[in-house]
Write a protein that holds these residues in place. Structure first.
Motif, PDB file in Angstrom:
ATOM      1  N   LEU A  25       0.815  -1.216   0.000  1.00  0.00           N
ATOM      2  CA  LEU A  25       0.000   0.000   0.000  1.00  0.00           C
ATOM      3  C   LEU A  25       0.849   1.266   0.000  1.00  0.00           C
ATOM      4  N   GLY A  26       2.173   1.112  -0.013  1.00  0.00           N
ATOM      5  CA  GLY A  26       3.043   2.263  -0.202  1.00  0.00           C
ATOM      6  C   GLY A  26       3.703   2.837   1.035  1.00  0.00           C
ATOM      7  N   TYR A  27       3.559   2.204   2.189  1.00  0.00           N
ATOM      8  CA  TYR A  27       4.143   2.771   3.412  1.00  0.00           C
ATOM      9  C   TYR A  27       5.664   2.629   3.418  1.00  0.00           C
ATOM     10  N   ALA A  28       6.324   3.680   3.880  1.00  0.00           N
ATOM     11  CA  ALA A  28       7.772   3.660   4.074  1.00  0.00           C
ATOM     12  C   ALA A  28       8.130   3.565   5.546  1.00  0.00           C
ATOM     13  N   ASN A  29       7.156   3.832   6.409  1.00  0.00           N
ATOM     14  CA  ASN A  29       7.354   3.782   7.862  1.00  0.00           C
ATOM     15  C   ASN A  29       6.220   2.980   8.481  1.00  0.00           C
ATOM     16  N   ILE A  30       6.572   2.012   9.313  1.00  0.00           N
ATOM     17  CA  ILE A  30       5.575   1.132   9.917  1.00  0.00           C
ATOM     18  C   ILE A  30       5.849   1.028  11.417  1.00  0.00           C
ATOM     19  N   GLY A  31       4.796   1.189  12.201  1.00  0.00           N
ATOM     20  CA  GLY A  31       4.897   1.037  13.646  1.00  0.00           C
ATOM     21  C   GLY A  31       4.480  -0.360  14.066  1.00  0.00           C
ATOM     22  N   LEU A  32       5.262  -0.967  14.942  1.00  0.00           N
ATOM     23  CA  LEU A  32       4.897  -2.249  15.536  1.00  0.00           C
ATOM     24  C   LEU A  32       4.224  -1.930  16.868  1.00  0.00           C
ATOM     25  N   ALA A  33       2.904  -2.089  16.890  1.00  0.00           N
ATOM     26  CA  ALA A  33       2.101  -1.574  18.001  1.00  0.00           C
ATOM     27  C   ALA A  33       2.086  -2.552  19.166  1.00  0.00           C
ATOM     28  N   ASP A  34       3.201  -2.604  19.853  1.00  0.00           N
ATOM     29  CA  ASP A  34       3.309  -3.417  21.062  1.00  0.00           C
ATOM     30  C   ASP A  34       3.514  -2.489  22.247  1.00  0.00           C
ATOM     31  N   ASP A  35       2.929  -2.837  23.387  1.00  0.00           N
ATOM     32  CA  ASP A  35       3.172  -2.035  24.575  1.00  0.00           C
ATOM     33  C   ASP A  35       4.588  -2.233  25.090  1.00  0.00           C
ATOM     34  N   ASN A  36       5.161  -3.385  24.792  1.00  0.00           N
ATOM     35  CA  ASN A  36       6.581  -3.618  25.080  1.00  0.00           C
ATOM     36  C   ASN A  36       7.063  -4.718  24.146  1.00  0.00           C
ATOM     37  N   PHE A  37       7.696  -4.320  23.038  1.00  0.00           N
ATOM     38  CA  PHE A  37       8.035  -5.257  21.975  1.00  0.00           C
ATOM     39  C   PHE A  37       9.071  -6.290  22.399  1.00  0.00           C
ATOM     40  N   THR A  38       9.998  -5.911  23.269  1.00  0.00           N
ATOM     41  CA  THR A  38      11.144  -6.771  23.566  1.00  0.00           C
ATOM     42  C   THR A  38      11.070  -7.447  24.931  1.00  0.00           C
ATOM     43  N   VAL A  39       9.912  -7.406  25.593  1.00  0.00           N
ATOM     44  CA  VAL A  39       9.860  -7.907  26.963  1.00  0.00           C
ATOM     45  C   VAL A  39      10.077  -9.418  27.032  1.00  0.00           C
ATOM     46  N   TYR A  40       9.605 -10.154  26.025  1.00  0.00           N
ATOM     47  CA  TYR A  40       9.873 -11.594  25.964  1.00  0.00           C
ATOM     48  C   TYR A  40      10.983 -11.815  24.937  1.00  0.00           C
ATOM     49  N   ARG A  41      12.199 -11.994  25.427  1.00  0.00           N
ATOM     50  CA  ARG A  41      13.375 -11.962  24.571  1.00  0.00           C
ATOM     51  C   ARG A  41      13.362 -13.066  23.507  1.00  0.00           C
ATOM     52  N   LYS A  42      13.007 -14.278  23.882  1.00  0.00           N
ATOM     53  CA  LYS A  42      13.028 -15.391  22.933  1.00  0.00           C
ATOM     54  C   LYS A  42      12.073 -15.114  21.773  1.00  0.00           C
ATOM     55  N   ARG A  43      10.867 -14.681  22.107  1.00  0.00           N
ATOM     56  CA  ARG A  43       9.893 -14.369  21.071  1.00  0.00           C
ATOM     57  C   ARG A  43      10.368 -13.211  20.211  1.00  0.00           C
ATOM     58  N   ALA A  44      10.912 -12.150  20.842  1.00  0.00           N
ATOM     59  CA  ALA A  44      11.372 -10.979  20.100  1.00  0.00           C
ATOM     60  C   ALA A  44      12.492 -11.354  19.131  1.00  0.00           C
ATOM     61  N   ARG A  45      13.431 -12.189  19.574  1.00  0.00           N
ATOM     62  CA  ARG A  45      14.538 -12.598  18.704  1.00  0.00           C
ATOM     63  C   ARG A  45      14.015 -13.326  17.473  1.00  0.00           C
ATOM     64  N   SER A  46      13.118 -14.271  17.703  1.00  0.00           N
ATOM     65  CA  SER A  46      12.604 -15.065  16.593  1.00  0.00           C
ATOM     66  C   SER A  46      11.846 -14.193  15.594  1.00  0.00           C
ATOM     67  N   LEU A  47      11.024 -13.274  16.102  1.00  0.00           N
ATOM     68  CA  LEU A  47      10.255 -12.402  15.217  1.00  0.00           C
ATOM     69  C   LEU A  47      11.176 -11.451  14.459  1.00  0.00           C
ATOM     70  N   LEU A  48      12.170 -10.901  15.133  1.00  0.00           N
ATOM     71  CA  LEU A  48      13.101  -9.986  14.476  1.00  0.00           C
ATOM     72  C   LEU A  48      13.890 -10.691  13.376  1.00  0.00           C
ATOM     73  N   GLU A  49      14.269 -11.927  13.619  1.00  0.00           N
ATOM     74  CA  GLU A  49      14.970 -12.689  12.579  1.00  0.00           C
ATOM     75  C   GLU A  49      14.070 -12.881  11.364  1.00  0.00           C
ATOM     76  N   ALA A  50      12.781 -13.139  11.614  1.00  0.00           N
ATOM     77  CA  ALA A  50      11.843 -13.300  10.503  1.00  0.00           C
ATOM     78  C   ALA A  50      11.667 -11.986   9.750  1.00  0.00           C
ATOM     79  N   ILE A  51      11.565 -10.875  10.469  1.00  0.00           N
ATOM     80  CA  ILE A  51      11.405  -9.567   9.818  1.00  0.00           C
ATOM     81  C   ILE A  51      12.666  -9.204   9.035  1.00  0.00           C
TER      82      ILE A  51
END
Length: 542
Positions: free
Chosen positions: A211-237
């Protein structure tokens, strides 16, 4: 069935909208409304859906009044305008459904203002609600449980006016395990964080990319609080962003300062293109941190931890809160001295609020310290007015102190001082390592908007013009991080622009060494804007 889903105009709309034109109040939103596109995705396929974000396009009966049912999704800052809109619609014989965070927190405030209330998250009761809507048999209220995020459909961003929003939004989780006493999020989303699957997140990112976005917000109240999950998701992104023929998009989120203790996770953030974050520092007063249960900010050097984030490549927007019970009149100058040492371009200064339906609100109520100016719209808005009686100062002095702190931090010379600190430590984003052509640029209309705001600021304010020129000159010598520094500059200019528009930034206050608590003109401004200071209630509260 024709359904119009509305995100009502917030009372702080001049702050969350980056620009307002004179053409019927239409403007550009800093962030797209994730709430209304999520509701739209849950509606049946045979519903004819229209979305209205009043930051972009205020409701107009002549253009928008044809629907059978109107659904209003509201947070605290939207409650007042939402109720007014509902009154108008029902007066014309329309059916109105209300939901969203504030309705879920305090449904009693909305009883009688709508034909039906949705209390809680929509997903578990969506089928029942829409069946009843179709059949004309809506119940007065629907109470829901927590949603299973892995079953949440892809939001209907295809129905949204995307060309008028700077950030697209992907909600990757709901809930936060922390228990900050002033936070109402955990009251309606819970302290058990629930996550979408990685495949869902990537599908939503791709939709916004298409849809043309150059900036995207990841709407989490705390994105990195669960480290294992955050690592896996960041690797996928990281495997998606800038790969397989895509240009890079810039990602932003919310995280707590404890992420600075994990350099590996910070590297993953930057590799994935997550180069901006809101971080709630709140205060450097340890007694206030203990008071607010902000334990994750204790026993660390906050200046060093913020520097670690920026040195990894993550630019930060810092949240500061004033008015804790352990704050006296010295807190404002102390916070200014502390903040001046941080490599951060922008700050969100607020006064301590007691949101409805929180334990903190109950405590303040028991102590007769709640000021019920407007129970519908109580919330952390940019007016800097608190709904509690502070322990060691008046509400007036808290307002003056917070406004002075904001003005002082946003003074152009103060910004330039911190800008140079950022330039000393900031690491390049992935696209800066690979070449500028790999970074997607914002839409042309948004680029023109930034140019207009920047030109207006420089033309009207010579000091701003001088600082911008010096900052840009330095950016030419640091081409390796020019994009990151440009983002810092852009965020600052837009924030300063909005703070001027809402009357918070004061040019004369920005040069004062301390808050003007004794100023007669300030006392007059206070009386005109906010009236009495509730001294009798203060005396009763002790």
């Amino acid at each position: 069935m024709r359904l119009t889903i509305v995100s009502p105009r917030p009372i702080d709309s001049n702050h969350v909208s980056w620009w307002q034109s004179e053409e019927k109040g239409r403007g550009i939103a800093k962030m797209g409304s994730a709430a209304i596109v999520t509701v739209a995705a849950l509606a049946p396929a045979d519903f004819e859906i229209t979305l209205i974000d009043e930051i972009i396009d205020p409701f107009d009966w002549g253009r928008h009044g044809e629907a059978d049912v109107f659904a209003l999704s509201m947070n605290v800052s939207q409650a007042t305008s939402g109720i007014a809109l509902a009154k108008m619609l029902r007066g014309k014989g329309k059916t109105v459904v209300m939901g969203g965070p504030h309705v879920s927190l305090a449904p009693e405030l909305f009883e009688g203002h709508a034909d039906s209330l949705v209390i809680g998250e929509l997903e578990p009761i969506a089928d029942e609600l829409f069946d009843d809507m179709r059949n004309g048999s809506l119940k007065p209220s629907y109470r829901s449980s927590k949603a299973e995020m892995t079953k949440s459909p892809v939001p209907r961003w295809d129905l949204y006016p995307n060309e008028k929003a700077y950030f697209g939004i992907v909600q990757t989780s709901r809930g936060c395990p922390f228990e900050c006493h002033f936070c109402d999020v955990i009251q309606y989303l819970g302290r058990v964080q629930r996550h979408k699957a990685e495949s869902q997140v990537l599908e939503e990112l791709q939709q916004l990319y298409d849809l043309g976005y150059a900036n995207i917000g990841l709407a989490d109240d705390n994105f990195t609080v669960y480290r294992k999950r955050a690592r896996s998701l960041l690797e996928a992104i990281a495997g998606w962003n800038g790969q397989h023929g895509r240009q890079y998009v810039s990602l932003h989120t919310q995280m707590s300062i404890d992420v600075a203790r994990d350099p590996e996770l910070l590297k993953l953030c930057v590799d994935a293109g997550l180069v901006g974050a809101f971080v709630g520092i709140e205060t450097n007063n340890e007694k206030s941190l203990i008071e607010s249960k902000k334990r994750q900010n204790l026993r660390v050097n906050l200046t060093e931890e913020v520097t670690k984030l920026v040195a990894s490549g993550v630019n930060v927007d810092i949240g500061l809160v004033t008015g804790f019970d352990h704050d006296d009149h010295a807190i404002f100058e102390n916070l200014f001295s502390f903040a001046s040492q941080l490599p951060a371009g922008t700050f969100n200064v607020s006064t301590l609020m007691a949101p409805l339906a929180t334990p903190f609100y109950d405590t303040m109520k028991q102590e007769n310290r709640i000021v019920d100016d407007d129970p519908v719209s109580q919330g952390p808005v940019v007016s800097l007015m608190t709904n509690i009686l502070p322990a060691q100062m008046s509400r007036r002095d808290l307002y003056i102190g917070a406004r002075w702190l904001t003005s002082r931090l946003y003074h152009p010379e103060q910004f330039l001082h911190r800008f140079m600190k950022i330039a000393e430590v900031l690491e390049p984003a992935p696209w800066e390592r690979e070449g500028a052509q790999s970074r997607r640029l914002p839409r042309p209309n948004l680029v023109r908007l930034y140019g207009k705001v920047l030109r207006d600021e420089m033309k009207s304010h010579p000091l701003s013009a001088s600082v911008v020129k010096r900052a840009m000159l330095h950016m030419r010598t640091r081409r390796d991080i020019a994009d990151g520094l440009g983002s810092v500059m852009g965020n600052y200019i837009f924030r300063l622009h909005s703070l001027r528009a809402i009357g918070i930034y004061d040019e004369s206050w920005a040069t004062l060494e301390s808050p003007p608590f004794e100023s007669k003109s300030t006392a007059t401004q206070w009386k005109q804007a906010f009236g009495q200071d509730h001294s009798a209630q203060r005396a009763a509260a002790g």
